[in-house]
Design a protein around this motif. Structure first.
Motif, PDB file in Angstrom:
ATOM      1  N   LEU A 157       0.830  -1.208   0.000  1.00 51.89           N
ATOM      2  CA  LEU A 157       0.000   0.000   0.000  1.00 51.89           C
ATOM      3  C   LEU A 157       0.863   1.256   0.000  1.00 51.89           C
ATOM      4  O   LEU A 157       0.528   2.244  -0.677  1.00 51.89           O
ATOM      5  CB  LEU A 157      -0.932  -0.011   1.213  1.00 51.89           C
ATOM      6  CG  LEU A 157      -1.878   1.186   1.346  1.00 51.89           C
ATOM      7  CD1 LEU A 157      -2.748   1.350   0.109  1.00 51.89           C
ATOM      8  CD2 LEU A 157      -2.754   1.044   2.585  1.00 51.89           C
ATOM      9  N   ARG A 158       1.953   1.223   0.738  1.00 55.24           N
ATOM     10  CA  ARG A 158       2.853   2.387   0.764  1.00 55.24           C
ATOM     11  C   ARG A 158       3.362   2.707  -0.643  1.00 55.24           C
ATOM     12  O   ARG A 158       3.391   3.878  -1.061  1.00 55.24           O
ATOM     13  CB  ARG A 158       4.029   2.101   1.698  1.00 55.24           C
ATOM     14  CG  ARG A 158       5.112   3.171   1.672  1.00 55.24           C
ATOM     15  CD  ARG A 158       6.201   2.870   2.696  1.00 55.24           C
ATOM     16  NE  ARG A 158       6.725   1.524   2.550  1.00 55.24           N
ATOM     17  CZ  ARG A 158       7.652   1.180   1.646  1.00 55.24           C
ATOM     18  NH1 ARG A 158       8.130   2.094   0.812  1.00 55.24           N
ATOM     19  NH2 ARG A 158       8.088  -0.048   1.587  1.00 55.24           N
ATOM     20  N   CYS A 161       0.680   4.171  -2.791  1.00 58.91           N
ATOM     21  CA  CYS A 161       0.509   5.593  -2.499  1.00 58.91           C
ATOM     22  C   CYS A 161       1.568   6.434  -3.205  1.00 58.91           C
ATOM     23  O   CYS A 161       1.337   7.620  -3.480  1.00 58.91           O
ATOM     24  CB  CYS A 161       0.576   5.830  -0.992  1.00 58.91           C
ATOM     25  SG  CYS A 161      -0.856   5.221  -0.083  1.00 58.91           S
ATOM     26  N   ARG A 196      -7.468   1.406  -6.676  1.00 57.02           N
ATOM     27  CA  ARG A 196      -6.241   1.865  -6.031  1.00 57.02           C
ATOM     28  C   ARG A 196      -6.350   3.318  -5.566  1.00 57.02           C
ATOM     29  O   ARG A 196      -5.811   3.688  -4.518  1.00 57.02           O
ATOM     30  CB  ARG A 196      -5.068   1.705  -7.012  1.00 57.02           C
ATOM     31  CG  ARG A 196      -4.837   0.280  -7.450  1.00 57.02           C
ATOM     32  CD  ARG A 196      -3.949   0.232  -8.693  1.00 57.02           C
ATOM     33  NE  ARG A 196      -2.558   0.466  -8.362  1.00 57.02           N
ATOM     34  CZ  ARG A 196      -1.647  -0.496  -8.235  1.00 57.02           C
ATOM     35  NH1 ARG A 196      -2.000  -1.760  -8.394  1.00 57.02           N
ATOM     36  NH2 ARG A 196      -0.393  -0.206  -7.949  1.00 57.02           N
ATOM     37  N   THR A 197      -7.033   4.145  -6.355  1.00 58.78           N
ATOM     38  CA  THR A 197      -7.177   5.549  -5.983  1.00 58.78           C
ATOM     39  C   THR A 197      -7.909   5.689  -4.657  1.00 58.78           C
ATOM     40  O   THR A 197      -7.496   6.453  -3.771  1.00 58.78           O
ATOM     41  CB  THR A 197      -7.936   6.318  -7.083  1.00 58.78           C
ATOM     42  OG1 THR A 197      -7.199   6.237  -8.302  1.00 58.78           O
ATOM     43  CG2 THR A 197      -8.122   7.779  -6.700  1.00 58.78           C
ATOM     44  N   THR A 200      -5.702   4.624  -1.778  1.00 55.73           N
ATOM     45  CA  THR A 200      -4.745   5.679  -1.442  1.00 55.73           C
ATOM     46  C   THR A 200      -5.398   6.761  -0.593  1.00 55.73           C
ATOM     47  O   THR A 200      -4.811   7.262   0.379  1.00 55.73           O
ATOM     48  CB  THR A 200      -4.166   6.295  -2.728  1.00 55.73           C
ATOM     49  OG1 THR A 200      -3.486   5.278  -3.469  1.00 55.73           O
ATOM     50  CG2 THR A 200      -3.192   7.416  -2.412  1.00 55.73           C
ATOM     51  N   ARG A 204      -4.313   7.930   3.205  1.00 58.63           N
ATOM     52  CA  ARG A 204      -3.950   9.298   3.558  1.00 58.63           C
ATOM     53  C   ARG A 204      -4.907   9.870   4.616  1.00 58.63           C
ATOM     54  O   ARG A 204      -4.482  10.598   5.521  1.00 58.63           O
ATOM     55  CB  ARG A 204      -3.917  10.168   2.305  1.00 58.63           C
ATOM     56  CG  ARG A 204      -2.864   9.695   1.308  1.00 58.63           C
ATOM     57  CD  ARG A 204      -2.494  10.760   0.309  1.00 58.63           C
ATOM     58  NE  ARG A 204      -1.548  10.261  -0.681  1.00 58.63           N
ATOM     59  CZ  ARG A 204      -0.258  10.059  -0.465  1.00 58.63           C
ATOM     60  NH1 ARG A 204       0.253  10.298   0.728  1.00 58.63           N
ATOM     61  NH2 ARG A 204       0.531   9.603  -1.422  1.00 58.63           N
TER      62      ARG A 204
END
Length: 213
Positions: A157-158, A161, A196-197, A200, A204
């Motif tokens: 995931l990092r 991002c 994915r968007t 992210t 955040r």
């Protein structure tokens, strides 16, 4: 009860358990699976499956992640976890993810049959994932979702991002692109998002990767 998934990556244990269970529950049809992805594929192929007996540790994804994905695909699926683990934390996580029972592998076949029948009669709440297209109430909710990810999923995931694609992530983490794809699918399922968007954005908002938004 007519059909159940039997998910365990050890072939000998899976086959022996299947024969023993059918000997005490002759009306039961078992559909075996050796991995999380195979279990999802088998579930899609057989609409009669309404029960699952599953190990908590699988080669391609965590049992908790698989449990959530199984319930997402079939909200009325009744899941019994059969694990060698005696860690209360494993039981808590499995039950929170939607399991209706947790049994140690040291139990007898009769105990397993009884547990499966108990799961059949237990109250079942339909699976409800977090809304994927509406804003969440606050960053604390997102942080809770993020805490359910495994360390490796956090690594993936990092890099998501950071805008990396699957091939680039596989090179960074020294894993196959197929494994990355499996992790991405598990991340989306755990976070209750579609792409994915959105994943992210959850990361955040949760303040884990970058500045919260």
């Amino acid at each position: 009860m007519t059909a159940a998934l039997l998910i365990d990556d050890h072939a000998m244990f899976r086959e022996a358990l299947g024969m023993a269970l059918i000997s005490v529950m002759p009306n039961l049809t078992l559909h075996p699976a050796a991995s999380g992805q195979e279990a999802l594929d088998v579930l899609d192929q057989h609409t009669t499956i309404q029960h699952a007996i599953m190990d908590l540790y699988l080669p391609d994804m965590s049992g908790v992640d698989l449990l959530k994905r199984l319930r997402q695909r079939r909200g009325q699926l009744r899941v019994l976890v059969l694990s060698a683990s005696q860690d209360p934390e494993d039981k808590r996580r499995a039950m929170e993810a939607g399991a209706l029972g947790f049994l140690n592998k040291s139990a007898s076949c009769q105990d397993l049959a009884a547990a499966l029948l108990a799961v059949s009669d237990a109250p079942l709440q339909p699976y409800r994932s977090g809304p994927a297209t509406t804003p969440r109430a606050g960053g604390s909710d997102d942080a809770v979702l993020l805490s359910a990810l495994t360390p490796r999923q956090n690594d993936v995931l990092r890099l998501m991002c950071d805008g990396l694609r699957n091939k680039e992530i596989s090179e960074q983490l020294n894993m196959t692109e197929k494994t990355v794809k499996t992790h991405v699918s598990a991340i989306l399922a755990t976070l209750g998002v579609l792409n994915r968007t959105q994943a992210t954005l959850v990361a955040r908002r949760g303040g884990v990767f970058g500045k919260p938004v």
